[in-house]
Every structure is written in C-alpha cells, then in structure tokens.
Design an enzyme around this catalytic site. Structure first.
Site, mmCIF file in Angstrom:
data_model
loop_
_atom_site.group_PDB
_atom_site.id
_atom_site.type_symbol
_atom_site.label_atom_id
_atom_site.label_comp_id
_atom_site.label_asym_id
_atom_site.label_seq_id
_atom_site.Cartn_x
_atom_site.Cartn_y
_atom_site.Cartn_z
ATOM 1 N N GLU A 251 61.853 78.527 44.145
ATOM 2 C CA GLU A 251 62.323 77.198 44.574
ATOM 3 C C GLU A 251 63.700 76.945 43.979
ATOM 4 O O GLU A 251 64.282 77.829 43.344
ATOM 5 C CB GLU A 251 61.327 76.115 44.158
ATOM 6 C CG GLU A 251 61.102 76.044 42.660
ATOM 7 C CD GLU A 251 60.084 74.979 42.247
ATOM 8 O OE1 GLU A 251 59.866 74.022 42.989
ATOM 9 O OE2 GLU A 251 59.515 75.117 41.141
ATOM 10 N N ARG B 275 49.551 64.088 42.822
ATOM 11 C CA ARG B 275 50.259 65.118 42.048
ATOM 12 C C ARG B 275 50.374 64.701 40.585
ATOM 13 O O ARG B 275 50.241 65.525 39.680
ATOM 14 C CB ARG B 275 51.644 65.387 42.656
ATOM 15 C CG ARG B 275 52.376 66.518 41.930
ATOM 16 C CD ARG B 275 53.663 66.915 42.614
ATOM 17 N NE ARG B 275 54.655 65.855 42.576
ATOM 18 C CZ ARG B 275 55.828 65.913 43.187
ATOM 19 N NH1 ARG B 275 56.169 66.978 43.898
ATOM 20 N NH2 ARG B 275 56.682 64.915 43.093
ATOM 21 N N LEU C 149 56.757 73.902 42.148
ATOM 22 C CA LEU C 149 56.237 72.538 42.235
ATOM 23 C C LEU C 149 55.777 72.263 43.672
ATOM 24 O O LEU C 149 56.521 72.555 44.617
ATOM 25 C CB LEU C 149 57.331 71.529 41.854
ATOM 26 C CG LEU C 149 56.819 70.100 41.760
ATOM 27 C CD1 LEU C 149 56.100 69.880 40.436
ATOM 28 C CD2 LEU C 149 57.947 69.091 41.904
ATOM 29 N N ARG D 17 54.419 64.267 13.732
ATOM 30 C CA ARG D 17 54.739 65.522 14.415
ATOM 31 C C ARG D 17 53.766 66.645 14.018
ATOM 32 O O ARG D 17 53.703 67.039 12.857
ATOM 33 C CB ARG D 17 56.175 65.948 14.101
ATOM 34 C CG ARG D 17 56.622 67.126 14.954
ATOM 35 C CD ARG D 17 58.028 67.601 14.645
ATOM 36 N NE ARG D 17 58.386 68.725 15.488
ATOM 37 C CZ ARG D 17 57.971 69.971 15.279
ATOM 38 N NH1 ARG D 17 57.209 70.242 14.254
ATOM 39 N NH2 ARG D 17 58.322 70.937 16.110
ATOM 40 N N TYR E 203 55.941 63.627 34.752
ATOM 41 C CA TYR E 203 56.664 62.555 35.433
ATOM 42 C C TYR E 203 56.516 62.655 36.947
ATOM 43 O O TYR E 203 55.986 63.635 37.472
ATOM 44 C CB TYR E 203 58.138 62.556 35.032
ATOM 45 C CG TYR E 203 58.986 63.643 35.674
ATOM 46 C CD1 TYR E 203 58.869 64.972 35.287
ATOM 47 C CD2 TYR E 203 59.906 63.330 36.669
ATOM 48 C CE1 TYR E 203 59.647 65.954 35.870
ATOM 49 C CE2 TYR E 203 60.697 64.314 37.251
ATOM 50 C CZ TYR E 203 60.561 65.624 36.855
ATOM 51 O OH TYR E 203 61.328 66.600 37.445
ATOM 52 N N LYS F 272 54.488 68.868 36.903
ATOM 53 C CA LYS F 272 55.800 68.206 36.871
ATOM 54 C C LYS F 272 56.049 67.723 35.440
ATOM 55 O O LYS F 272 55.890 66.533 35.115
ATOM 56 C CB LYS F 272 55.839 67.069 37.899
ATOM 57 C CG LYS F 272 57.260 66.723 38.344
ATOM 58 C CD LYS F 272 57.243 65.907 39.623
ATOM 59 C CE LYS F 272 58.581 65.276 39.949
ATOM 60 N NZ LYS F 272 59.684 66.176 40.174
ATOM 61 N N HIS G 188 51.792 70.027 16.362
ATOM 62 C CA HIS G 188 51.599 70.583 17.708
ATOM 63 C C HIS G 188 50.241 70.208 18.299
ATOM 64 O O HIS G 188 50.111 70.035 19.505
ATOM 65 C CB HIS G 188 51.730 72.107 17.682
ATOM 66 C CG HIS G 188 53.145 72.586 17.520
ATOM 67 N ND1 HIS G 188 53.909 72.281 16.429
ATOM 68 C CD2 HIS G 188 53.935 73.321 18.328
ATOM 69 C CE1 HIS G 188 55.104 72.821 16.559
ATOM 70 N NE2 HIS G 188 55.153 73.458 17.713
#
Ligand SMILES: Cc1ncc(COP(=O)(O)O)c(C=O)c1O
Length: 286
Positions: free
Chosen positions: A178, A52, A202, A100, A33, A146, A102
């Site tokens: 951070e 990014r 990040l 579903r 995101y 992110k 992996h």
C-alpha cells in the site's frame, strides 16, 4: 470560534485540552486511531470506521471504551460544536496514563481524544495526479491495526517528499502492499486490481468503497497479490484514502505511468465516488 476537542468525556477548547506526559500514547505510541470524513455535517461510512476501530482496539488488547451509539453521540456532538459542514475527524484511544513500564497497566482507563477540522475538496493538484516513489515496506507485520505509532510511514513519506514526490508506494517480498497513508490500485487493460486484505496492509474504508462501487456497476475489480513488476506495464495506478479519495499516480520513480495523465478508468471511478458522496450528502445512502 475556537476549535473544540473531546477529551475523556469533556468538550473543551483545543488550547485547554491537556494530557499527562505519562500517557502511554506519548511515551510508547501505545494506541490506535481513526480518521473519518464529515460531509454536510454527517459522518461518512461511520459504521465501517467504528468496526475498524473496534478491530484495532482488539488487535492491541484495549477494551473499547464506548459503544457504537456512544461513539456516534460523542462524534456528532463534536462536529456540531465545530460548526458542521465538511470536516475531517481524528480520534484516538491510548492505553492511558501509568508509570512507564512495557507491561499493560492494571485498572487504568484509556485516554479518549477526538478533534475535527474543516476539510475542503481534494485539490486540483491531486486531481491532476501525483508523483510517487517505490520503497521497501519497512513496517511491522500488524499493518491491519491502525496504530498511532507511525514512524516508518513518516520516514517513507518524507523520503517521497525529499524526492519531490507525494506518496511512497511500498512492497514486501516482491509484492505491493500500500502507500504510506493510502491503499493502492493498479489498472491494466480495464481491469482494476488491489492487494487482498491481510496483516500487511490497512483495510482502507475508501478501498472497500471503490471495490463496492465496482461490484455495483459491473466493473471488473480483482483483489489479488500484485507483483512489483506489474507496475511497469500498468495503464493506471491510484492511491485511495478517506480525505484524498481516489488519486491518480502519474509518475513512479521518474517513470510515467501509462500516458502520464489521469486515465479513463480513474475518471469513471471518481465520478461514481463523487456521485455516491452526493447521495450521502442528500441523505440517500449511509
Ligand atoms: C497506511 C494506510 N493505508 C491505507 C489508508 C487509507 O485508509 P482509509 O481509506 O480508511 O482512509 C491509510 C489512511 O490514512 C493509511 O494510513
């Protein structure tokens, strides 16, 4: 006016936007995101955010579904649909809808979602400084991505809230990384220090702008590892993020930082940051 969101090519009312329960974002947290501030109807530092985003998508091996100009067009249309002005824009890309398993699904288009909401200037409370706690960084080792899977960040932020604090500052192997949703700066004797970019944090867009402003105004700023011990003697500590800008931390684990009020170096940088933002509003900088 109802809030409009973007979902897989359509602009629709938020209440009408529907995603399958089999979306891998929902089932696995399998996606990435961005959060981008909008000032006076324009996307702040857009190219840095899109770079990014591209790095995050590469990091999780999802093909970027849109070009830079494609993203700009979608996001600008969304902002306009929601009335321009100052907004906070959230976008996410997941690996799409599939049974579903992996393993990566084959030939599955990603799910693209974006929303924007009104945003006001950081509150007086943030400007007065926040309390923080110091905690061990319990996250994975790809914190430069992110990722939408934010459970460790959420647990640590709630730990801060439970301690009547606003942010959790993290360390790993004795070194500061951070905040749970922010980058970290430590100031001693007028020198500004922030941890170097690595897989352990990040690469914040606000962090980079602070470093850039320091460079442009001959303010001493170092990017180097910071030991937890250095916090004890710090004159000032700040956290940065796109929506909160530069926030002074005035207390960590009930101990005052410096004199316990926002310091002079913060005042200088927040003034430079606001000036830059005003230049952006006026269309003078990108
Ligand atoms: C873990 C983490 N670090 C740093 C930041 C700050 O990044 P930016 O300045 O790009 O908002 C965020 C923002 O949400 C974050 O979640």
């Amino acid at each position: 006016m109802s809030n409009i969101v973007y979902l897989n090519g359509d602009f629709v009312a938020a209440a009408d936007a529907k995603v399958s329960v089999l979306d891998r974002g929902f089932v696995f947290g399998d996606g990435v995101y961005e959060v981008i501030p909008i000032y006076s109807g324009h996307l702040f530092r857009l190219n840095y955010h899109l770079k990014r985003l591209n790095d995050s998508l590469n990091g999780v091996r999802i093909e970027n579904p849109l070009s830079t100009s494609g993203w700009a067009e979608v996001l600008t249309t969304l902002i306009d649909n929601n009335g321009g002005g100052d907004q906070s824009l959230y976008l996410q890309v997941t690996r799409g809808v599939a049974p579903r398993d992996h393993r990566f699904p084959q030939n599955t288009p990603p799910t693209i979602f974006a929303m924007s909401n009104p945003m006001s200037e950081p509150s007086a409370e943030l400007k007065a400084g926040i309390r923080a706690i110091l905690v061990e960084d319990i996250r994975w080792k790809l914190c430069n991505i992110k990722a939408i899977a934010l459970l460790p960040n959420i647990l640590l932020r709630q730990q801060a809230v439970d301690a009547q604090a606003t942010e959790a500052l993290m360390y790993r192997d004795g070194l500061l990384t951070e905040g749970s949703a922010s980058n970290l700066f430590v100031i001693k004797d007028g020198i500004i220090v922030t941890p170097p970019k690595s897989n352990l944090l990040l690469p914040g867009i606000t962090r980079d702008l602070v470093v850039e402003l320091c460079d442009n105004h001959q303010i001493h700023c170092e990017q180097r590892e910071i030991s937890v011990k250095e916090l004890e003697n710090a004159d000032e500590v700040w956290v940065t993020s796109s929506t909160k800008e530069i926030v002074p931390v005035i207390e960590i684990d009930d101990i005052k930082v410096g004199s316990g009020i926002p310091g002079p170096v913060w005042k200088r940088l927040i003034t430079l940051y606001r000036d830059y933002k005003n230049q952006f509003r006026a269309g003078n900088v990108q």
